[in-house]
Scaffold this motif. Structure first.
Motif, PDB file in Angstrom:
ATOM      1  N   ARG A  44      52.791 -34.703-105.502  1.00 49.43           N
ATOM      2  CA  ARG A  44      52.517 -35.338-104.219  1.00 49.43           C
ATOM      3  C   ARG A  44      51.876 -36.700-104.471  1.00 49.43           C
ATOM      4  NH1 ARG A  44      49.420 -33.123 -98.800  1.00 49.43           N
ATOM      5  NH2 ARG A  44      49.463 -35.101 -97.701  1.00 49.43           N
ATOM      6  N   TYR A  45      52.561 -37.733-104.044  1.00 49.55           N
ATOM      7  CA  TYR A  45      52.069 -39.106-104.218  1.00 49.55           C
ATOM      8  C   TYR A  45      51.237 -39.515-103.006  1.00 49.55           C
ATOM      9  CZ  TYR A  45      55.569 -39.657-107.935  1.00 49.55           C
ATOM     10  OH  TYR A  45      56.309 -39.522-109.078  1.00 49.55           O
ATOM     11  N   PRO A  46      50.194 -40.319-103.249  1.00 45.62           N
ATOM     12  CA  PRO A  46      49.492 -40.873-102.089  1.00 45.62           C
ATOM     13  C   PRO A  46      50.443 -41.779-101.317  1.00 45.62           C
ATOM     14  CG  PRO A  46      48.260 -41.251-104.126  1.00 45.62           C
ATOM     15  CD  PRO A  46      49.610 -40.750-104.524  1.00 45.62           C
ATOM     16  N   TYR A  47      50.373 -41.702-100.019  1.00 47.32           N
ATOM     17  CA  TYR A  47      51.258 -42.494 -99.166  1.00 47.32           C
ATOM     18  C   TYR A  47      51.082 -43.983 -99.446  1.00 47.32           C
ATOM     19  CZ  TYR A  47      53.150 -44.613 -94.931  1.00 47.32           C
ATOM     20  OH  TYR A  47      53.849 -45.396 -94.057  1.00 47.32           O
ATOM     21  N   SER A 121      55.636 -37.322-100.387  1.00 47.89           N
ATOM     22  CA  SER A 121      54.399 -37.773 -99.779  1.00 47.89           C
ATOM     23  C   SER A 121      54.474 -37.508 -98.282  1.00 47.89           C
ATOM     24  CB  SER A 121      54.179 -39.260-100.033  1.00 47.89           C
ATOM     25  OG  SER A 121      52.912 -39.627 -99.542  1.00 47.89           O
ATOM     26  N   ASN A 123      52.408 -38.678 -94.501  1.00 43.87           N
ATOM     27  CA  ASN A 123      51.353 -39.382 -93.787  1.00 43.87           C
ATOM     28  C   ASN A 123      51.278 -38.807 -92.388  1.00 43.87           C
ATOM     29  OD1 ASN A 123      50.385 -41.564 -91.855  1.00 43.87           O
ATOM     30  ND2 ASN A 123      49.817 -42.419 -93.844  1.00 43.87           N
TER      31      ASN A 123
END
Ligand SMILES: Nc1ncnc2c1ncn2[C@@H]1O[C@H](COP(=O)(O)OP(=O)(O)OP(=O)(O)O)[C@@H](O)[C@H]1O
Length: 665
Positions: A44-47, A121, A123
């Motif tokens: 999971r990448y930061p947005y 990701s 948001n």
């Protein structure tokens, strides 16, 4: 993993590029093992990281537009690996479901034949969902072949190699247990890496073969005779036969029951619908196999059907042991790839897919869920709960979160679809027959058209009563269409609302675009590529992918779209429908006329082989289509393709559909 590939330097093109022209030799079993071993949960990448990586999703970085949003190129800081970020537009429930689906498959598939997914990701504030893929520098096949006309793809060896890559990719999906059905095989879902190796992408519509789905196997010739013996004779003329369920359990190494399998045999007459003949050598065996609860959950739209266990006759003798053992191995594969459900226990930092989906839809599910849910929690059906059943129920409960608000609607839609009559107008293979009858009628009425060409063309495009009446009902659209030619109207029928499939003008040809958006709710597949039985509301099976591959193979060989109306003379008009055109050429014994004129270094034999295989894949009856495994063996020369069905055998010129019947008689 037994993987080998050969490379050679391509001489054509402005810059000599290294292009792989050999075939990777990957056995299905090896692939499954590799998949399990290499499998890691997507990261999971930061947005904010992905936003920066794509210059705030800058239009200049836009690689393309799909059904649920755009795809952007980018690069992650500290990494020289370019990425492609798929960004789901907010507010689309259909997109959301496809997104979850795609993410699910991104996690379980890990093969050089599919586009590698790196992570995702989310948001919450902006309601944005993103999937990160490895960037495929040569884009999608549709674009490379038909728009950019890449010089690399003008060389026959490379084009053929692409076709084989795709066939292998689909075979890989079908070889998993339970099999994965892509459901939307088309050139824009095939991506090309730097060496022009083809990889299958876009699993938004993919499905794990569902619990109750019929696996239809037809064995022809030698294949049809288990142990070289005689044909299995159908015992049950109707499906499903009312008989107590019998099961075979598949156990894992510890003796725990992983799955059970109910089996029934039936006569081929069961499938002898719509006037499709079965050769005497053919017979049909239907295996109703249960998949794991995980599989059920992965297939939200098919899961409701899976909840009702059918009572099927069981014929142990009809089960081949090879199938059983392969099932066992494949079930293990899926369990081994169970990262999705097990993330709660993992020490993983932010990569909790479940949490993130919970965040996203959890509260809404609680609000919207029906009381008696099909995943088992509220099931009221009478069941003897055995130990494995209990285990399954537990699993099902764990997976409840997967249900999205759309499910109920889907069940209703699916029911509606099934009750609708099959679309007669799709039966292209009967167009000729129709055309003949119409011509005869016309002649009898003394209205024989003076212009042969004109009458042939008119007959060639079928007029469908059903379409006609639906058209009548829709007065608004009728008035809009009234100014169009009959062909425009027919094309509208293909692309339009009569089939609730993904529409993509980009793929099929001249169908008008609707702002570049290709998705429509409900049914799956893309016009022109979708198998006729699926369009009519039938179950999706591997054979749907086989059909789509057949269309794609013709597109690859012909270097044109499946539907292409150029607006030029009638002679061009006749070629507009690639599938019909291929069939006509087969009958005329002129298959090579289909081959793209721009191809260099053509291997005529291979080209003929491709068209032959494509025609086999395009047979209307799914049971007559080869499996992808057979397709791969045919394309790689490991087996000879069978004779084309009789209707495709070359016949005297008089039977050529565009010429007057009378002349030939
Ligand atoms: N990993 C990738 N590398 C390079 N380009 C990509 C990648 N993924 C997608 N693309 C590009 O973005 C386009 C859109 O992809 P997407 O899978 O969203 O939709 P699609 O397959 O074109 O349409 P549909 O949703 O109707 O199937 C692709 O056609 C391709 O050109």
């Amino acid at each position: 993993m037994d993987t080998s590939s050969s490379s050679s330097t391509l001489s054509c093109g402005p810059v000599a590029r290294k292009v792989r022209i050999g075939f990777r030799c990957i056995k299905s079993t090896d692939r499954r093992t590799a998949t399990t071993a290499d499998s890691k949960p997507p990261h999971r990448y930061p947005y904010s990281l992905l936003r920066r990586a794509t210059d705030s999703f800058s239009p200049s970085r836009r690689l393309g537009q799909g059904g649920f949003g755009s795809v952007f190129s980018g690069s992650l800081p500290g990494s020289n690996k370019p990425i492609a970020v798929k960004l789901m537009d907010s507010g689309s429930l259909q997109g959301e479901r496809e997104f979850q689906n795609e993410l699910f498959f991104a996690g379980i598939l890990n093969s050089p034949l599919t586009v590698p997914a790196l992570g995702f990701s989310f948001n919450k504030k902006r309601r944005r969902m993103l999937i990160v893929y490895e960037l495929m520098p040569n884009g999608n096949l549709q674009d490379a072949l038909l728009h950019r006309k890449c010089t690399e793809l003008m060389d026959w060896k490379n084009r053929f190699s692409v076709a084989v890559d795709i066939a292998r990719g689909i075979e890989y999906l079908h070889s998993l247990d339970p099999p994965v059905i892509h459901g939307d095989i088309k050139p824009s879902n095939i991506l090309l890496d730097q060496y022009f190796s083809a990889k299958i992408g876009d699993f938004g519509l993919a499905r794990v073969k569902s619990e109750n789905q019929c696996e239809i196997a037809v064995f022809e010739g030698e294949l049809s005779k288990p142990n070289g013996g005689g044909l299995e004779v159908a015992k049950n003329p109707s499906l499903p036969p009312p008989a107590p369920e019998s099961e075979i359990a598949t156990v894992d190494d510890n003796g725990s029951v992983l799955e059970t399998e109910s089996v029934a045999t039936t006569g081929f007459e069961e499938f002898n619908v719509n006037g499709v003949d079965q050769s005497p050598e053919s017979h049909v065996r239907i295996v109703i196999s249960e998949t794991s609860p995980e599989a059920v959950s992965a297939s939200p739209t098919t899961a409701p059907a899976a909840a009702t266990s059918p009572e099927m006759n069981f014929d142990k003798s009809s089960l081949d042991s090879g199938k059983k053992s392969s099932n066992k191995g494949m079930m293990k594969t899926l369990s081994g790839k169970d990262w999705w459900w097990k993330q709660e226990n993992s020490a993983s930092e932010s990569g909790r897919v479940k949490d993130y989906v919970m965040e996203w839809i959890g509260s809404e599910i609680k609000k919207e869920r029906p009381k008696s849910d099909w995943l088992g929690a509220g099931s009221s059906s009478k069941e003897v709960v055995t130990k494995p059943e209990k285990h399954k129920k537990h699993n099902r409960k764990r997976l409840e979160w997967w249900v999205s608000m759309e499910e109920e609607k889907d069940v209703k839609n699916a029911k509606k679809e099934k009750s609708r009559p099959a679309r007669e107008w799709w039966k292209e293979e009967y167009c000729e027959e129709l055309a003949r009858k119409k011509k005869k009628k016309k002649r009898q009425a003394g209205n024989s058209a003076s212009d042969d060409n004109y009458s042939a063309t008119e007959d060639w495009w079928p007029k469908d009563e059903e379409l006609y009446s639906e058209r009548k009902k829709k007065s608004k659209s009728r008035s809009r269409r009234s100014s169009k030619s009959s062909v425009d109207w027919w094309l509208d029928g293909l692309s339009g609302d009569l089939w609730r499939v993904r529409r993509n003008s980009y793929d099929s040809g001249e169908i008008p675009k609707s702002g570049g958006i290709s998705s429509t709710p409900s049914m799956r597949g893309t016009v022109c590529y979708i198998a006729p039985e699926y369009g009519g509301g039938g179950d999706i099976s591997e054979k749907c992918d086989v059909y789509s591959f057949g269309v794609l193979l013709l597109v690859v060989v012909a270097g044109r779209r499946p539907l292409q109306v150029t607006g030029s003379p009638m002679s061009e008009f006749q070629r507009a429908n690639l599938i019909s055109w291929a069939r006509h050429l087969a009958r005329a014994g002129k298959l090579l006329d289909l081959v793209d004129q721009s191809i260099q270094n053509l291997d005529k034999e291979q080209a003929l082989l491709c068209i032959t295989v494509a025609l086999l894949c395009l047979q209307k009856s799914p049971i007559r289509r080869p499996s992808m495994k057979e397709v791969v063996t045919m394309l790689t020369g490991a087996s000879e393709p069978p004779q084309l069905p009789f209707e495709f055998s070359p016949s005297p010129p008089s039977r050529f559909p565009f010429k007057s019947q009378r002349k030939g008689q």
